[in-house]
Scaffold this active site. Structure first.
Site, short mmCIF file in Angstrom:
data_model
loop_
_atom_site.label_atom_id
_atom_site.label_comp_id
_atom_site.label_asym_id
_atom_site.label_seq_id
_atom_site.Cartn_x
_atom_site.Cartn_y
_atom_site.Cartn_z
N ASP A 142 5.09 -7.85 -2.38
CA ASP A 142 4.54 -9.29 -2.53
C ASP A 142 3.06 -9.24 -2.41
O ASP A 142 2.78 -10.13 -1.78
CB ASP A 142 5.28 -10.04 -1.55
CG ASP A 142 5.53 -11.70 -1.85
OD1 ASP A 142 5.16 -11.88 -3.06
OD2 ASP A 142 5.71 -12.29 -0.86
N LYS A 144 -0.37 -10.71 -2.77
CA LYS A 144 -1.01 -11.66 -3.58
C LYS A 144 -2.14 -12.28 -2.51
O LYS A 144 -1.83 -11.92 -1.47
CB LYS A 144 -0.03 -12.86 -3.92
CG LYS A 144 0.79 -13.23 -2.44
CD LYS A 144 1.80 -14.26 -2.90
CE LYS A 144 2.76 -14.32 -1.88
NZ LYS A 144 3.86 -15.73 -2.23
N ASN A 147 -0.99 -13.32 0.97
CA ASN A 147 -0.58 -12.19 1.87
C ASN A 147 -1.67 -11.42 2.33
O ASN A 147 -1.44 -10.15 2.97
CB ASN A 147 0.58 -11.50 1.37
CG ASN A 147 1.66 -12.41 1.47
OD1 ASN A 147 1.79 -13.22 2.04
ND2 ASN A 147 2.99 -12.03 0.53
N ASP A 160 2.99 -10.08 5.92
CA ASP A 160 4.43 -10.55 5.10
C ASP A 160 4.83 -9.41 4.69
O ASP A 160 4.82 -9.33 3.38
CB ASP A 160 4.08 -11.72 4.42
CG ASP A 160 5.44 -12.44 3.92
OD1 ASP A 160 6.33 -11.71 4.42
OD2 ASP A 160 5.38 -13.35 3.31
N THR A 179 6.23 -12.75 -6.62
CA THR A 179 5.75 -14.17 -6.89
C THR A 179 5.17 -14.00 -8.39
O THR A 179 4.50 -13.22 -8.83
CB THR A 179 4.41 -14.49 -6.06
OG1 THR A 179 4.88 -14.52 -4.85
CG2 THR A 179 3.82 -15.88 -6.21
N ASP A 398 7.52 0.01 32.67
CA ASP A 398 8.41 -0.43 33.58
C ASP A 398 8.98 -1.83 33.14
O ASP A 398 8.92 -2.87 33.54
CB ASP A 398 7.58 -0.99 34.78
CG ASP A 398 8.39 -1.32 35.88
OD1 ASP A 398 9.58 -1.12 36.08
OD2 ASP A 398 7.69 -2.22 36.95
P1 ADP Z 1 6.66 -15.84 5.81
O1 ADP Z 1 7.20 -14.66 5.82
O2 ADP Z 1 7.91 -16.79 6.35
O3 ADP Z 1 6.67 -16.14 4.50
P2 ADP Z 1 4.08 -15.38 6.49
O4 ADP Z 1 4.15 -14.04 7.06
O5 ADP Z 1 3.86 -15.40 4.74
O6 ADP Z 1 5.80 -16.00 6.60
O7 ADP Z 1 3.12 -16.28 7.33
C1 ADP Z 1 3.23 -17.73 6.99
C2 ADP Z 1 1.68 -18.15 7.09
O8 ADP Z 1 1.22 -18.15 8.41
C3 ADP Z 1 0.84 -17.36 6.27
O9 ADP Z 1 0.60 -17.75 4.93
C4 ADP Z 1 -0.65 -17.62 7.21
O10 ADP Z 1 -1.24 -18.87 6.45
C5 ADP Z 1 -0.10 -17.87 8.40
N1 ADP Z 1 -0.25 -16.51 9.35
C6 ADP Z 1 0.80 -15.38 9.43
N2 ADP Z 1 0.47 -14.44 9.61
C7 ADP Z 1 -0.86 -14.69 10.37
C8 ADP Z 1 -1.77 -14.04 11.37
N3 ADP Z 1 -1.29 -12.89 11.88
N4 ADP Z 1 -2.76 -14.52 11.80
C9 ADP Z 1 -3.02 -15.92 11.25
N5 ADP Z 1 -2.25 -16.56 10.54
C10 ADP Z 1 -1.01 -16.06 10.00
#
Ligand code: ADP
Length: 456
Positions: A142, A144, A147, A160, A179, A398
């Site tokens: 995925d 893109k 991500n 993701d 996607t 611990d």
């Molecule tokens: P899902 O697996 O539910 O699709 P994602 O992992 O893509 O969720 O996360 C959703 C959104 O949250 C991302 O598109 C991003 O904008 C935000 N996000 C995810 N991980 C982080 C992170 N480590 N730090 C800041 N924002 C994050």
């Protein structure tokens, strides 16, 4: 007995109350599975991104399990770090490092296109993450710009891993996943392998340089038709400024025939991505390296645990030095090449001492120094002023809050406890002069990691 230690050993899984440990702050984003919140660790003040996944919404528990286990198994500067997993009756919480700089998607949108020099620097990071995954036979599926997130102004992290998959050798896949704009022709045909990620990365590079996708149409069905044919062009006016080298790389990635498509390492070796790896020295003096080398295994394991739970911003130079030394771009350093490179930097030091230092870093004895092993080796005397970090690491061992660490705690982190192997862990304690049955208290732990006392 040889024991295997990875970053994943220190990603704790508990059923503690999240609110007791973390203060929930703003919402960072929402995805298909969960909502991500900015949160503060109450004791250490570390800022984390926590993904809340409602258990009721988990339609594919095996997918989630897969996401977590893939993330836990990764240890790379351009892959999001997971620190901890907490579970209660309602939710599963993934505690991750925060990416402050937003998504690559928004960065492209705001800037329309990315200048070639910057695009090359960022794209190299993306490919380093992919090459690392592919060397472990993991396919992301995925890829893109949504991500890929900026942890700071110039560092990208791949996030993701919801549909990532660890493959067996020569395993192929048939599930249509991903996607539409980024899906490869072979995913659409239902028979594909790891090379599908290279296609998606090619689409990302194309978009970075011109601001729109190579296969565009109003409906998914029309997009798929175009992808299956695989024709794209550099006719738009945005491409006039772009070098032939960049176009050549895209042409070698967006090839329908997967046998002819570049692999991740071929992409990284392409002329467009050369001379982008600055030389950053190893951030440790020779006496500090000696302190690490002469430390017993227990101390080195404790340092590794601290390195596992520390945000990268605490050791920016160590991260850059690791990337600079990763000359074969696989995301882990061979003992031999690390030794040779350190010999260049520390030309006055005895090569045997450098060899011993590198071997001391390779905690799991696999002939390679992984990212967190490297950080642990570079931690010496850098961060122990932050006592909360040491307390946090202590609590990883611990787990039940007994106020002491015993050999059984070490064993629990590295394997399913069994009586047979316990003497091995008792021996590690003994070698560190910790033969006292009462176990290691927090004070003793602090003295050990700061190399000021017991067992140092
Ligand atoms: P899902 O697996 O539910 O699709 P994602 O992992 O893509 O969720 O996360 C959703 C959104 O949250 C991302 O598109 C991003 O904008 C935000 N996000 C995810 N991980 C982080 C992170 N480590 N730090 C800041 N924002 C994050």
């Amino acid at each position: 007995m040889v024991f295997s230690i990875t970053r994943g050993n220190f990603v704790t899984h508990s059923t503690k109350k999240l609110e007791d440990k973390y203060l929930k702050q703003t919402k960072l984003g929402e995805g298909a599975v969960g909502t991500v919140f900015l949160s503060k660790h109450k004791e250490t003040n570390d800022i984390r991104a926590i993904k809340y996944i409602p258990k009721s919404s988990i339609k594919h528990p095996e997918r989630l399990k897969n996401e977590v286990s893939t993330l836990v198994s990764c240890d790379h500067p351009h892959i999001i770090k997971i620190f901890e997993i907490i579970e209660d009756r309602k939710n599963l919480y993934l505690i991750m490092e925060q990416c402050k700089g937003g998504e690559l998607f928004d960065y492209i949108l705001n800037n329309k296109t990315i200048q070639e020099a910057e695009a090359a620097m960022l794209f190299r990071q993306i490919m380093l993450a992919i090459n690392y995954l592919h060397s472990k036979n993991i396919v992301h599926r995925d890829l893109k710009p949504e991500n890929l997130m900026f942890s700071d102004g110039k560092t990208l992290k791949l996030i993701d891993f919801g549909i990532a998959k660890a493959l067996k050798p020569n395993e192929t896949m048939s599930t249509r996943a991903g996607t539409p704009f980024y899906m490869s022709p072979e995913i659409l045909k239902g028979f594909y392998n790891i090379s599908t990620d290279i296609w998606s990365a090619g689409v990302i590079l194309y978009i970075m340089l011109c601001g729109y996708p190579p296969f565009y149409a109003e409906s998914d069905a029309e997009v798929f038709k175009k992808v299956l044919i695989g024709n794209f062009s550099f006719r738009g006016h945005e491409w006039r400024q772009v070098s032939n080298r960049a176009k050549d790389l895209i042409r070698n990635m967006l090839i329908v025939n997967t046998d002819l498509r570049f692999t991740a390492s071929q992409v990284l070796e392409h002329p467009w991505l050369q001379n982008l790896n600055p030389s950053v020295p190893f951030p440790l003096s020779a006496p500090d390296a000696t302190t690490f080398t002469t430390s017993n295994l227990l101390r080195r394991v404790f340092l590794f645990c601290i390195a596992s739970h520390t945000s990268e911003e605490s050791f920016p130079q160590a991260k850059e030095a690791f990337l600079s030394l990763d000359q074969d771009m696989t995301g882990c350093l061979s003992i031999f090449s690390l030794q040779e490179n350190l010999a260049l930097q520390f030309s006055n030091e005895n090569p045997d001492d450098l060899k011993k230092f590198v071997l001391a870093m390779d905690l799991n004895n696999n002939g390679k120094v992984e990212y967190t092993e490297f950080i642990a080796g570079a931690l010496e005397n850098t961060m122990f002023s932050k006592q909360e970090k040491v307390v946090q690491a202590f609590s990883v061992f611990d787990k039940q809050g007994k106020g002491k660490i015993v050999p059984e705690d070490l064993q629990r982190l590295f394997e399913k406890p069994n009586k047979k192997n316990l003497p091995f862990y008792q021996k590690i304690f003994k070698e560190a002069n910790c033969i006292n049955n009462a176990g290691i208290s927090l004070e003793e732990f602090f003295a050990i990691v700061t190399a000021n006392g017991v067992g140092s």
